[in-house]
Design an enzyme around this catalytic site. Structure first.
Site, PDB file in Angstrom:
ATOM      1  CB  THR A 127      -0.929   0.011   1.226  1.00 40.09           C
ATOM      2  OG1 THR A 127      -1.696  -1.192   1.241  1.00 40.09           O
ATOM      3  CG2 THR A 127      -1.870   1.192   1.183  1.00 40.09           C
ATOM      4  CB  SER A 133      -8.265  -1.911  -3.304  1.00 38.83           C
ATOM      5  OG  SER A 133      -8.688  -1.938  -1.950  1.00 38.83           O
ATOM      6  CD  GLU A 243      -3.832  -9.653   1.784  1.00 37.23           C
ATOM      7  OE1 GLU A 243      -4.082  -8.536   2.289  1.00 37.23           O
ATOM      8  OE2 GLU A 243      -3.138  -9.790   0.755  1.00 37.23           O
ATOM      9  N   GLY A 340     -24.440  -2.710  27.584  1.00 38.20           N
ATOM     10  CA  GLY A 340     -24.711  -1.392  28.121  1.00 38.20           C
ATOM     11  C   GLY A 340     -23.429  -0.608  28.318  1.00 38.20           C
ATOM     12  CD  GLU A 368     -16.978   0.273   0.250  1.00 34.71           C
ATOM     13  OE1 GLU A 368     -17.887   0.480   1.076  1.00 34.71           O
ATOM     14  OE2 GLU A 368     -15.804  -0.033   0.583  1.00 34.71           O
TER      15      GLU A 368
END
Length: 381
Positions: A127, A133, A243, A340, A368
């Protein structure tokens, strides 16, 4: 819970040893690691000694030469214990597998024993600030100069970035050739010109170091080329199924564990004179989670079996990754609500599971992108 028939007695014996290792060597230290922003190097050496690193690599290099089910066991047990600090999956199931699958004999002999022992920690450099991506958009270059490559560029969001001794680095060796100009290089972290940026502060996964990496005229021998020049995109596509199924395995283990925590808590906690589990809303919400988890368990275990036989395709892995990570995020949100105010306190595992979950719909390919991959396949000619 759905009965599982994919594990042998040996797998379950290994699971028991992994669980004990986590209880002994990880859980007592995890809170401190979260404050430190990284785990100790000592736990990597202990994990190597216990066989938790790269178990499927050949015994020739010191591995267990085990099947992928051993990797599955490690991933599941770390997820169930909320042991999100050690970046073992990035090391074993991502970076090391590139060297094991595509490395030369010399590269394997040099690196694999050290990766297995935990002496050497690996990162995967994919990256970049402008490329997530979509790997084709990477800008880091490695240009030939005599017998060396000269590397310039930047990587970001790199797990194990602060601790890594070696990076399996994706770069452009032919910037004009698009995806066909991408190559992988093995880059040692002690090379002149390599710099680690800051340890990035994240919403969750606090104990897992995540970094920016910078390369300023970093020189590596041409012998550090992993596989063939220009083949990195195909190599990455080859490895993405593993992966993504690994991410799905982890996500689903969290779903099942969060459900167990919540069932137990709502049995004990009372409100308005009755147990929380006696309210119809509680039973209906948890029943829906249980049903979805059961369906996905059958799907994921089938994906695991396919992967072992080399038949897991990228589309199916994308479906598993998308569905499991989205269910993980939905589940920890729904389950935290039943706790809670206690659910908002980090001393409760459900709180940590909640903040650690969100990245799962992003890392390894966003939801996406998974939809785009699946959708393109539906309409492929």
């Amino acid at each position: 819970m759905l009965a599982r028939n994919i594990f042998t007695e040996e797998h379950e014996m290994f699971r028991d040893s992994v669980r004990k290792f986590i209880e002994r060597e990880i859980t007592p230290h995890h809170e401190q690691w979260e404050k430190d922003g990284q785990v100790s190097r000592e736990v990597w050496l202990k994990a190597g000694e216990a066989g938790l690193l790269c178990p499927n690599i050949s015994a020739e290099f010191g591995g267990l030469e085990a099947d992928f089910m051993y990797n599955v066991v490690i991933t599941e047990e770390l997820a169930r214990a909320s042991a999100t600090g050690p970046g073992f999956a990035v090391h074993s199931d991502m970076a090391a597998t590139y060297i094991d699958s595509f490395g030369s004999k010399e590269q394997k002999a040099h690196w694999l024993p050290r990766l297995i022992s935990g002496e050497c920690i690996a990162a995967l450099g994919l990256t970049e600030p402008g490329a997530g991506s979509d790997l084709k958009e990477i800008r880091t270059t490695a240009l030939v100069d005599g017998d060396e490559y000269v590397i310039n560029g930047q990587k970001v969001y790199i797990s194990n970035g602060q601790l890594c001794d070696v990076i399996v680095l994706a770069c452009k060796t032919d910037p004009a050739a698009g995806s066909k100009g991408m190559s992988f290089l093995i880059v040692e972290a002690d090379r002149k010109g390599f710099e680690r940026g800051r340890n990035l502060e994240k919403i969750g996964l606090k104990a897992q170091d995540t970094s920016e990496l910078f390369f300023h005229d970093v020189r590596v021998p041409r012998a550090n080329l992993l596989g063939q020049e220009g083949a990195a995109f195909k190599m990455a596509m080859n490895k993405l199924a593993q992966e993504r199924i690994t991410i799905a395995i982890s996500a689903l283990a969290v779903v099942e564990t969060a459900l167990e925590w919540t069932v137990q808590y709502t049995r004990e906690r009372k409100a308005f004179g009755q147990r929380i589990c006696d309210f119809q809303n509680t039973r209906f919400k948890l029943a829906e989670i249980s049903a979805k988890a059961t369906a996905l368990r059958a799907f994921v275990d089938d994906c695991i079996t396919r992967h072992i036989y080399g038949k897991l395709d990228g589309i199916t892995a994308a479906k598993a990754k998308m569905l499991c990570t989205e269910l993980q995020c939905d589940t920890v949100d729904e389950c935290l609500q039943f706790f809670g105010g206690y659910g908002y306190m980090l001393e409760y595992p459900i709180a940590r599971a909640y903040i650690d979950a969100r990245v799962r719909k992003i890392a390894g390919g966003s939801s996406e992108i998974m939809r785009e991959i699946i959708g393109r396949n539906l309409f492929a000619d």
